[in-house]
Structures are given as C-alpha cells and as structure tokens.
Design a protein around this motif. Structure first.
Motif, PDB file in Angstrom:
ATOM      1  N   ARG A   6      -9.169  -8.332   6.232  1.00 47.04           N
ATOM      2  CA  ARG A   6      -8.445  -9.062   5.184  1.00 47.04           C
ATOM      3  C   ARG A   6      -6.942  -8.915   5.345  1.00 47.04           C
ATOM      4  O   ARG A   6      -6.447  -7.988   6.001  1.00 47.04           O
ATOM      5  CB  ARG A   6      -8.885  -8.621   3.801  1.00 47.04           C
ATOM      6  CG  ARG A   6      -8.888  -7.144   3.387  1.00 47.04           C
ATOM      7  CD  ARG A   6      -7.784  -6.319   3.804  1.00 47.04           C
ATOM      8  NE  ARG A   6      -7.602  -5.099   3.046  1.00 47.04           N
ATOM      9  CZ  ARG A   6      -6.413  -4.526   2.836  1.00 47.04           C
ATOM     10  NH1 ARG A   6      -5.325  -5.034   3.363  1.00 47.04           N
ATOM     11  NH2 ARG A   6      -6.309  -3.414   2.154  1.00 47.04           N
ATOM     12  N   ALA A   8      -3.726  -8.869   2.566  1.00 47.86           N
ATOM     13  CA  ALA A   8      -3.625  -8.715   1.110  1.00 47.86           C
ATOM     14  C   ALA A   8      -2.167  -8.762   0.637  1.00 47.86           C
ATOM     15  O   ALA A   8      -1.602  -7.749   0.254  1.00 47.86           O
ATOM     16  CB  ALA A   8      -4.279  -7.396   0.693  1.00 47.86           C
ATOM     17  N   PRO A   9      -1.555  -9.946   0.678  1.00 46.70           N
ATOM     18  CA  PRO A   9      -0.136 -10.014   0.315  1.00 46.70           C
ATOM     19  C   PRO A   9       0.109  -9.852  -1.183  1.00 46.70           C
ATOM     20  O   PRO A   9      -0.718 -10.255  -1.998  1.00 46.70           O
ATOM     21  CB  PRO A   9       0.274 -11.420   0.766  1.00 46.70           C
ATOM     22  CG  PRO A   9      -0.986 -12.224   0.690  1.00 46.70           C
ATOM     23  CD  PRO A   9      -2.097 -11.273   1.050  1.00 46.70           C
ATOM     24  N   GLU A  42      -2.530  -9.972  -4.246  1.00 43.62           N
ATOM     25  CA  GLU A  42      -2.368  -8.755  -5.050  1.00 43.62           C
ATOM     26  C   GLU A  42      -1.308  -9.007  -6.131  1.00 43.62           C
ATOM     27  O   GLU A  42      -0.153  -8.597  -6.019  1.00 43.62           O
ATOM     28  CB  GLU A  42      -2.016  -7.586  -4.130  1.00 43.62           C
ATOM     29  CG  GLU A  42      -3.102  -7.418  -3.049  1.00 43.62           C
ATOM     30  CD  GLU A  42      -3.370  -5.994  -2.634  1.00 43.62           C
ATOM     31  OE1 GLU A  42      -2.424  -5.247  -2.414  1.00 43.62           O
ATOM     32  OE2 GLU A  42      -4.574  -5.637  -2.535  1.00 43.62           O
ATOM     33  N   TYR A 181      -1.956   0.128  -7.741  1.00 42.38           N
ATOM     34  CA  TYR A 181      -2.344  -0.454  -6.457  1.00 42.38           C
ATOM     35  C   TYR A 181      -3.490   0.338  -5.821  1.00 42.38           C
ATOM     36  O   TYR A 181      -4.446  -0.245  -5.303  1.00 42.38           O
ATOM     37  CB  TYR A 181      -1.109  -0.479  -5.546  1.00 42.38           C
ATOM     38  CG  TYR A 181      -1.403  -0.498  -4.068  1.00 42.38           C
ATOM     39  CD1 TYR A 181      -1.999  -1.618  -3.476  1.00 42.38           C
ATOM     40  CD2 TYR A 181      -1.113   0.597  -3.264  1.00 42.38           C
ATOM     41  CE1 TYR A 181      -2.286  -1.622  -2.126  1.00 42.38           C
ATOM     42  CE2 TYR A 181      -1.390   0.597  -1.915  1.00 42.38           C
ATOM     43  CZ  TYR A 181      -1.986  -0.514  -1.347  1.00 42.38           C
ATOM     44  OH  TYR A 181      -2.279  -0.510  -0.009  1.00 42.38           O
ATOM     45  N   VAL A 185      -6.909  -1.675  -4.807  1.00 46.32           N
ATOM     46  CA  VAL A 185      -7.158  -1.950  -3.395  1.00 46.32           C
ATOM     47  C   VAL A 185      -8.507  -1.358  -2.954  1.00 46.32           C
ATOM     48  O   VAL A 185      -9.269  -1.988  -2.207  1.00 46.32           O
ATOM     49  CB  VAL A 185      -5.957  -1.428  -2.553  1.00 46.32           C
ATOM     50  CG1 VAL A 185      -6.030   0.061  -2.314  1.00 46.32           C
ATOM     51  CG2 VAL A 185      -5.820  -2.142  -1.247  1.00 46.32           C
ATOM     52  N   ARG A 199      -2.966  -3.392   8.548  1.00 45.89           N
ATOM     53  CA  ARG A 199      -1.813  -3.659   7.669  1.00 45.89           C
ATOM     54  C   ARG A 199      -0.601  -2.907   8.199  1.00 45.89           C
ATOM     55  O   ARG A 199      -0.684  -2.194   9.199  1.00 45.89           O
ATOM     56  CB  ARG A 199      -2.162  -3.228   6.238  1.00 45.89           C
ATOM     57  CG  ARG A 199      -2.501  -1.757   6.114  1.00 45.89           C
ATOM     58  CD  ARG A 199      -2.992  -1.404   4.714  1.00 45.89           C
ATOM     59  NE  ARG A 199      -3.335   0.012   4.631  1.00 45.89           N
ATOM     60  CZ  ARG A 199      -3.922   0.578   3.589  1.00 45.89           C
ATOM     61  NH1 ARG A 199      -4.250  -0.153   2.538  1.00 45.89           N
ATOM     62  NH2 ARG A 199      -4.188   1.866   3.584  1.00 45.89           N
ATOM     63  N   LEU A 203       2.207   1.372   4.617  1.00 47.64           N
ATOM     64  CA  LEU A 203       1.107   1.730   3.714  1.00 47.64           C
ATOM     65  C   LEU A 203       0.315   2.942   4.207  1.00 47.64           C
ATOM     66  O   LEU A 203      -0.609   3.405   3.543  1.00 47.64           O
ATOM     67  CB  LEU A 203       0.181   0.522   3.519  1.00 47.64           C
ATOM     68  CG  LEU A 203       0.883  -0.605   2.752  1.00 47.64           C
ATOM     69  CD1 LEU A 203       0.173  -1.930   2.940  1.00 47.64           C
ATOM     70  CD2 LEU A 203       1.003  -0.264   1.274  1.00 47.64           C
TER      71      LEU A 203
HETATM   72  N1  GLU Z   1      -0.274  -5.848  -1.191  1.00 49.01           N
HETATM   73  C1  GLU Z   1       0.204  -4.851  -0.268  1.00 49.01           C
HETATM   74  C2  GLU Z   1       1.534  -5.263   0.285  1.00 49.01           C
HETATM   75  O1  GLU Z   1       1.824  -6.445   0.356  1.00 49.01           O
HETATM   76  C3  GLU Z   1      -0.738  -4.652   0.900  1.00 49.01           C
HETATM   77  C4  GLU Z   1      -1.949  -3.934   0.521  1.00 49.01           C
HETATM   78  C5  GLU Z   1      -2.892  -3.570   1.665  1.00 49.01           C
HETATM   79  O2  GLU Z   1      -2.889  -4.237   2.713  1.00 49.01           O
HETATM   80  O3  GLU Z   1      -3.634  -2.627   1.460  1.00 49.01           O
HETATM   81  O4  GLU Z   1       2.325  -4.400   0.662  1.00 49.01           O
END
Ligand code: GLU
Length: 295
Positions: A6, A8-9, A42, A181, A185, A199, A203
């Motif tokens: 995935r 996840a923006p 997100e 978050y 997540v 990602r 993170l």
């Molecule tokens: N929404 C998060 C971001 O844009 C990414 C979350 C993830 O990939 O776990 O930094």
C-alpha cells in the motif's frame, strides 16, 4: 505468495517528489511480487488535512499510471474500528488514561535531559491519574528485555529500538480526541491484509511501536522496507513545509525517472522516453534485480 502492499499518503498538500518516491517504491515492489497495491488516505489529522488534497493526490497517481487495485480506504471513515481496537486493548489491561499536559511532560523531560537520562514519557500516570482529569490514552510498553524490538528492514538491514528507554508508553488517543497515527496505521494495515510495507525512512522510528502494537492486538507483522528520504539542499526532508513543489503532471516520465534515480535503479538507456507502460516494465525489472525479488 499473497502480496498486499500500500501507499498511505496524508493529504496535507499535492503529491511532491518525496511522496512520489514512496509511492513508486511501494508500487514497484508490489508489481515485482505480482501482488496487489492499495492506496489509503490518512486524513484523520484534522488540522493538517487540506480539503481537496486527497482527490488531487489520487488524480496525480492515476495520471502517473499508478492505479490502486481496490478502491481507496479513507481513515476518516474508519473511526469506529479505532474505537474497537482501543476497547480490545483496554479489556486486556494494555492501556491507561493519562492526565499529563504537554507542559508537564515537557518539564519532566527537561529535568530528565538535565540529568542525562531517558527522554521517553516518564510513566507518570501508569499507576493512576493523581486526581487529574483523563486527557489521552497510552499503551503501556514493557520493561527490561521485552522492551527491545528488533526487525529486519529489507533496505536498511537489522533495526533495534528499546521502547522503554527510547519511546515510553505512547499515545493511542490524543487529548483532543483524535486517533494517533500509530493506532490507525496498525489497525488499517491489519484489516487490509497488508503483507509488505514500503515507505520513507522518516517512518522508521515508528516501526518498533507499530510492531509492538500488532503483538498486543494479535495481528500479523508485515515485512518492512524503508526507502531513503528525499531532502532539499539544506538537508531537510522534502515536505510542503520545506518548500516541496507540486509535481508537473504533464511530464510524468521526467519525475518518475528522477524517482528511480533516487532509488538507485539502473534503467536501460532511453527508458525515460518510453510510454508509461514501457517505463514501468523496465523499472519493475530493475527493482526486482536490486531488491532480489523472485516470484
Ligand atoms: N501517512 C504517512 C505519511 O504520509 C505514511 C504512513 C505509512 O506509510 O505508514 O507520512
């Protein structure tokens, strides 16, 4: 193998080069594994969410030739699931209400810093609220050896974090009632059956917390791969705040080729002049070779 990946923006602005790199890496890994690729918006951080940004990101991904295999998931429509997960953790005695204000925590960390000890949340409310009203919910992290979480990152190698000394009991529901978050997540990746998370390395620091939370919720831990973050000339992570500009959607191949260079992929000469299909075929093969993906 069943592979589900995935992107996840957080819809805090249009897709920029840094987020394109994460999107592309997750896409290529899914394609290299002949897997499924999903998009999750997100959008539960109220103050940071920009109206229209999610639609803009989805349109840009599509224009760049990255189409999700299932309809996008919106975190803002899943609040009841986060509540359920919190209740599950509460029944298991894994969480506790915390009455500390930001200032109280900052002050105690300042003292800790002066004493050169840990900067983790000191656990003030672990054994009760001390007459203060409950503000947030925290997950209790273990002490001793059980606090050490180790995982193998497919890009960065073995990673270790001590949750007790480096993080402390962390927040799952914030004082303003918003879901953290970390909780969202983990619940979302589990519900979507995500097997591989690709990602940005910004993170990486959250991953040990997420693995611990997966264990407490009894859900599987996916494979992790964190790609190097894109920085600006000053060395700051590229984001809207550090001056990232929106991508030129009229020239997807230029931005995509730059993203493959950032990922260290060797593409055959002329790939950037190809069609999007030709580009993705070459980039997927290069990714599979670099990451040692065999299907
Ligand atoms: N929404 C998060 C971001 O844009 C990414 C979350 C993830 O990939 O776990 O930094």
């Amino acid at each position: 193998m069943i592979y589900r990946g995935r992107f996840a923006p957080s819809p805090t602005g249009p897709l920029h080069f840094g987020s394109l790199v994460s999107a592309l890496a997750s896409w290529l890994d899914a394609r290299a594994h002949r897997g499924v690729w999903l998009v999750r918006i997100e959008d539960i951080d109220g103050p940071r969410t920009v109206p229209g940004a999610a639609e803009d990101i989805l349109a840009t991904l599509e224009g760049f030739g990255m189409r999700a295999d299932e309809p996008p998931v919106w975190q803002s429509r899943r609040l009841a699931r986060y509540e359920q997960a919190l209740e599950q953790l509460e029944s298991a005695g894994a969480i506790y209400p915390c009455g500390c204000t930001r200032k109280e925590i900052a002050d105690s960390l300042l003292h800790a810093h002066a004493r050169n000890t840990t900067l983790a949340y000191p656990g003030t409310c672990r054994d009760g609220l001390h007459g203060k009203p409950a503000r947030a919910w925290r997950l209790r992290v273990p002490d001793g050896d059980a606090a050490v979480i180790t995982f193998e990152d497919r890009w960065q190698g073995t990673q270790t974090q001590n949750l007790a000394t480096e993080v402390g009991d962390f927040v799952l529901e914030r004082a303003d009632g918003q879901w953290a978050y970390q909780l969202a997540v983990v619940v979302d990746d589990a519900d979507a059956g995500i097997t591989h998370i690709v990602r940005g390395a910004d993170l990486m620091d959250s991953t040990a917390r997420q693995i611990y939370l997966q264990r407490r919720l009894g859900v599987p831990t996916p494979e992790y791969l964190h790609v190097p973050v894109v920085t600006n000339e000053q060395g700051d992570k590229l984001s809207k705040q550090t001056g990232a500009t929106a991508l030129d959607t009229d020239r997807p191949l230029e931005a995509l080729s730059a993203a493959t260079r950032h990922l260290g992929l060797d593409l055959p000469p002329g790939t950037a002049q190809k069609t999007l299909e030709g580009f993705y075929a070459a980039a997927t093969a290069a990714w599979a070779a670099r990451m040692g993906v065999r299907v």
